[in-house]
Design an enzyme around this catalytic site. Sequence first.
Site, short mmCIF file in Angstrom:
data_model
loop_
_atom_site.label_atom_id
_atom_site.label_comp_id
_atom_site.label_asym_id
_atom_site.label_seq_id
_atom_site.Cartn_x
_atom_site.Cartn_y
_atom_site.Cartn_z
N SER A 1 54.58 -44.52 10.71
CA SER A 1 53.92 -44.88 9.46
C SER A 1 52.41 -44.81 9.66
O SER A 1 51.91 -44.16 10.59
CB SER A 1 54.35 -46.28 9.00
OG SER A 1 53.93 -46.54 7.68
N ASN A 2 51.65 -45.46 8.78
CA ASN A 2 50.20 -45.48 8.88
C ASN A 2 49.67 -46.81 8.34
O ASN A 2 50.46 -47.69 7.96
CB ASN A 2 49.59 -44.28 8.14
CG ASN A 2 50.04 -44.24 6.69
OD1 ASN A 2 49.77 -45.14 5.91
ND2 ASN A 2 50.74 -43.16 6.31
N ARG A 3 48.35 -46.94 8.28
CA ARG A 3 47.74 -48.23 7.98
C ARG A 3 47.53 -48.50 6.49
O ARG A 3 46.94 -49.51 6.12
CB ARG A 3 46.38 -48.33 8.70
CG ARG A 3 46.50 -48.38 10.21
CD ARG A 3 45.12 -48.38 10.85
NE ARG A 3 44.28 -49.45 10.34
CZ ARG A 3 42.97 -49.55 10.58
NH1 ARG A 3 42.38 -48.62 11.30
NH2 ARG A 3 42.28 -50.56 10.11
#
Length: 238
Positions: free
Chosen positions: A46-48
Amino acid sequence: IGKMADVETIIEGVQSVLSPKDLVGEHVLITAGPTREPIDPVRFISNRSSGKMGYELARVARRRGAAVTLISGPTSLQVPFGVSVVRVETAAEMYGAVMDHVGLSSIAIMAAAVADFCPAEQKMLKAEKEDISMLRLDRTPDILAGIGALERKPFVVGFAAETGARLDRAERKMIAKGADMIVFNDVLQDGAGFETDTNVVTIISRGKDGVHQKEFLPLMSKEAVASAIFDSIVSHKE
């Protein structure tokens, strides 16, 4: 009957009444948040992204009179009042949901931070560490390019999160993916990027004479950024 509405609901009602109604008749499709690409039932890529920018866009669009469909990846945010939400997890699910709804939309804003890659194989049981020391990845579907390639498409807005003042990359992205406008931000700037309540953006749009227009915005709340984006969209659609 006889019970007062929540303070947040009252404040939102007041802000809606005081907002311009220049989006009445528009159906705005917005994506927000990250996607999660499962490795196994426990782990994912995923990412932030927190989803805050997309949710503020949905809130502001609703205040200004639009019908709003929000396609949201996993977030902990409360859905804005009056907004229809479709919850998804993976990039493939988000692509499918966007394509299901884009036909009814007059404006599409792709604010989600969609994962660029997903594991080529998703394990059904939790994998041993030794089994995932190396992952084979596949590209995920390009949602912005998919909308931009439609024969009958809405007014399309993309986002370009970069590290550094790489406006040229954002312009190339706008052209390559068939977008009408792209919102650039440098996530390394103070107060900008993921997980913050503020942002620093540049709105890049296609000029009628072929010259790209740039609107440089200072540090401001994501709510104010959302308002500025819709101001720009309205001026370009007139």
